[in-house]
Design a protein around this motif. Sequence first.
Motif, short mmCIF file in Angstrom:
data_model
loop_
_atom_site.label_atom_id
_atom_site.label_comp_id
_atom_site.label_asym_id
_atom_site.label_seq_id
_atom_site.Cartn_x
_atom_site.Cartn_y
_atom_site.Cartn_z
N VAL B 327 0.24 19.69 2.86
CA VAL B 327 0.85 18.53 3.54
C VAL B 327 0.26 18.36 4.93
O VAL B 327 -0.09 17.24 5.34
N THR B 328 0.12 19.46 5.66
CA THR B 328 -0.42 19.36 7.02
C THR B 328 -1.83 18.77 7.01
O THR B 328 -2.14 17.88 7.80
N LEU B 329 -2.67 19.26 6.10
CA LEU B 329 -4.05 18.77 6.10
C LEU B 329 -4.11 17.30 5.69
O LEU B 329 -4.85 16.52 6.27
N VAL B 330 -3.31 16.93 4.69
CA VAL B 330 -3.33 15.54 4.23
C VAL B 330 -2.88 14.60 5.35
O VAL B 330 -3.40 13.50 5.51
N LEU B 331 -1.90 15.06 6.16
CA LEU B 331 -1.45 14.23 7.28
C LEU B 331 -2.42 14.31 8.45
O LEU B 331 -2.70 13.32 9.12
N ALA B 332 -2.91 15.52 8.71
CA ALA B 332 -3.69 15.73 9.94
C ALA B 332 -5.07 15.08 9.85
O ALA B 332 -5.57 14.57 10.85
N LEU B 333 -5.66 15.07 8.67
CA LEU B 333 -7.03 14.57 8.57
C LEU B 333 -7.14 13.10 8.98
O LEU B 333 -7.92 12.77 9.87
N PRO B 334 -6.35 12.20 8.37
CA PRO B 334 -6.46 10.80 8.82
C PRO B 334 -6.05 10.62 10.27
O PRO B 334 -6.65 9.80 10.98
N LEU B 335 -5.07 11.41 10.72
CA LEU B 335 -4.65 11.28 12.12
C LEU B 335 -5.75 11.75 13.06
O LEU B 335 -5.98 11.18 14.12
N ALA B 336 -6.44 12.81 12.65
CA ALA B 336 -7.51 13.35 13.50
C ALA B 336 -8.70 12.40 13.53
O ALA B 336 -9.40 12.31 14.53
N LEU B 337 -8.95 11.70 12.42
CA LEU B 337 -10.13 10.84 12.36
C LEU B 337 -9.88 9.49 13.03
O LEU B 337 -10.81 8.79 13.39
N SER B 338 -8.60 9.14 13.18
CA SER B 338 -8.30 7.86 13.81
C SER B 338 -8.63 7.93 15.29
O SER B 338 -8.40 8.94 15.94
N ARG B 339 -9.16 6.84 15.82
CA ARG B 339 -9.54 6.88 17.23
C ARG B 339 -8.44 6.34 18.13
O ARG B 339 -8.63 6.19 19.32
N ARG B 340 -7.29 6.02 17.54
CA ARG B 340 -6.20 5.50 18.38
C ARG B 340 -5.66 6.59 19.29
O ARG B 340 -5.44 7.71 18.87
N LYS B 341 -5.41 6.24 20.56
CA LYS B 341 -4.96 7.21 21.54
C LYS B 341 -3.56 7.74 21.23
O LYS B 341 -3.26 8.91 21.38
N TRP B 342 -2.66 6.83 20.80
CA TRP B 342 -1.25 7.21 20.69
C TRP B 342 -1.00 8.18 19.56
O TRP B 342 0.10 8.74 19.44
N ILE B 343 -2.02 8.44 18.73
CA ILE B 343 -1.84 9.37 17.61
C ILE B 343 -1.40 10.74 18.13
O ILE B 343 -0.63 11.44 17.49
N GLU B 344 -1.90 11.09 19.33
CA GLU B 344 -1.54 12.40 19.87
C GLU B 344 -0.03 12.55 20.02
O GLU B 344 0.52 13.63 19.85
N LEU B 345 0.63 11.45 20.34
CA LEU B 345 2.09 11.50 20.49
C LEU B 345 2.76 11.86 19.17
O LEU B 345 3.79 12.53 19.14
N VAL B 346 2.16 11.40 18.07
CA VAL B 346 2.72 11.71 16.75
C VAL B 346 2.78 13.22 16.56
O VAL B 346 3.78 13.77 16.11
N GLY B 347 1.68 13.87 16.95
CA GLY B 347 1.65 15.32 16.81
C GLY B 347 2.69 15.99 17.69
O GLY B 347 3.33 16.95 17.29
N LEU B 348 2.90 15.43 18.88
CA LEU B 348 3.82 16.06 19.82
C LEU B 348 5.26 16.02 19.34
O LEU B 348 6.08 16.84 19.73
N MET B 349 5.56 15.05 18.46
CA MET B 349 6.95 14.95 17.98
C MET B 349 7.38 16.24 17.30
O MET B 349 8.54 16.63 17.37
N GLY B 350 6.43 16.89 16.65
CA GLY B 350 6.76 18.15 15.99
C GLY B 350 7.16 19.22 16.98
O GLY B 350 8.00 20.07 16.68
N ILE B 351 6.57 19.16 18.18
CA ILE B 351 6.88 20.19 19.18
C ILE B 351 8.26 19.97 19.77
O ILE B 351 9.03 20.90 19.97
#
Lengths: 229, 507
Positions: B327-351
Amino acid sequence: MLTLEGLDIVQDDFRLTADWSVPTGARVAIIGPSGGGKSTLLSAISGFAEAQGKVLWNGAPLGDLAPGKRPIAMLFQDQNLFPHLTAAQNVGLALSQGRLTKAQGQRVGLALSRVGLDGLENRKPSQLSGGQQSRVALARVLLQDRPLWLLDEPFAALGPGLRSEMLALVQQIAAEVGATILMVTHDPEDARRFADLVVVVDQGVALAPRDTEDLFANPDQALRDYLGH
Amino acid sequence: MADRLRGLIPLIAAALVGAAVLLPLAAVIWRAGGLSPLDGRSWDAVWFTLWQAALSAVLSVGLAVPVARALARRRFRGRSALVALLGAPFILPVIVAILGLLAVFGQKGWLSDVMGLFGLPAVKIYGLHGVLLAHVFFNLPLATRLLLQGWQDIPAERFRVAATLNLRPWTMFRLIEWPMLRRIAPGAAMVIFVICLSSFAVALTLGGGPKATTVELAIYQAFRFDFDIGKAAQLAVVQLVLAGGAALAAMKLTLPEAGFGGLDRVVPRWDGSRIVDGFWIALVALFLLLPLAAIGLRGAGAIATLPASVWYAALYSVAVSLGAVAVTLVLALPLALSRRKWIELVGLMGIASSPLVLGTGLYLMINPFIAPWDVALPVTAAVNAVMALPFALRILRPAAAQIEAEHGRLADSLDLHGWARLRWLMLPRLRRPLGFAAGLTGALAMGDLGVITMFADPDTATLPLQMYRLMGAYRMEQAAGAALLLLILSFGLFWIFDRGGRINADT
């Protein structure tokens, strides 16, 4: 025929304009001081840099096309090969982005042998010398089968002997397929040896191409400034 | 058309993560009816949570200063192994470390044995100091790595100049090292404070009682012992406010980055006492190694005679872990490849969201429809995937950006897009970071003792939970065997994924 119509590239406080055309099959050298915008001109033609005005190939505007959709094959100063792929895989990407058919595989082999790399199909770039890497990239350009080649000092890292060898090979192969070439170089000798036409980039303007022999016999002010005499 | 669809994939991934975090939070807030007055015990939990987190942060960073300083200026055999060991607690299952700490510092542990020789009383580990001990065990290495990075970033020339000026040690510290510490230490302490705010497994095993209960533990107790889901939801809102507030406060500080690796350089210096530095290095090495050695020694004998329930639990844990990795890889890969800045906030929600809060919310969402224990394992995998996502993104995003910078132009000129770009460029070059991210996720999920405690029925357990149950039943030999098994599985999973990413990978 490549036509630049009122091309105007603005980046921060840098500006370059060009308004000329070159006939199909011509070999054009682009020379001028470093930082003058030689590479930027190629970037604008290939679609990597934004520009005002028009770039036309045989009358058709290229402006809306992504770099990969233009009738252009490009060789950069470096990073012309994917380091994780073999020579054959790198060249194969010119033909197919999936699995190569048998016939396509044979064409890859032929292209590699045309540039003198028989038996090195399965080497990765790190296992090839600089000159050999250039040849792989050239083989790919050959198979890309695009009418316009843009060369951004791709052989600058090679020694003088290897460089003139590569230029001769480019010349031969381009002549076989009738490609039009624009090549950036900082070496006037390369320009004289390689090109029928020369574009001098000077003070924000890419001047209209002039016949190489004529230009060097009767250099204009821009070329004299560049050559330093 | 195809391009538009491809552009949607990262948005879908972001929406999924957002839903996985925000829907449970909404459920919790809805059930709690917003903030309502807390009773005395809940206030105790709030104060204890803040107090232990603050102490853990200060102790970890304070102790890390001499350790990092010693590591920064001493070259010795085994240094790189010790630096690698400093990374180990990150993927060490909490419950394993606790059993190891009990074996060394517990009432019947080695330290008590030694003190007994001198007629001193046995150590009492349960309570605040036990919680602190465990938190320092996990976070001293983290703080040391962060500070070591800071020390290594000080230009070597400054120490050379200091040496030629023959500066006294104190002057040198004040002029060269103190400015670095002032820059890095507060951020490091903040990171540890935030981590310890959500402490659950440590408080569950070493704390407890009215004087040593964190809010996360209080959620579990309200849920499990009082069967009071309303109170659990109320406490979950409290935890959300605490963690969210701390996360917002943390954003004001520049948080130090601990790269994963690259701490090999020793800056040549001509000051400091070898003996003092050696003392700190030996101390931290023993502090980390002894509990692990205790697990190895006690577990080795028991591992062959483990009951079937432990092996079943191990099987479930491997399944949960692999599920979380997928699940992590399937979610992380498109998020990591996207060049949108706000994607980082998506990751922070988990923290910002804690496992028990998410667990409470998920329970509220699931309970009306199906029995929560029927989905204990999928929920555990999903929560772990969300928790691991920020780490995966921190690893993958910079790597993907670098690949684009180096090879993006060539790929563009060859018209490589979408799947072809993924296949020919991104996947082969992302292999190492992908393997590393998968290894971290797998190990974290393998060792997680959090949300599973809320959802499991007596018949199903992951390995960490089964181990906890064995400890609760005072079957310490079997618990040690299970701990060794869990340790092997966690590190083994990490090793396999990480290794898989490296093997035959070209740089």
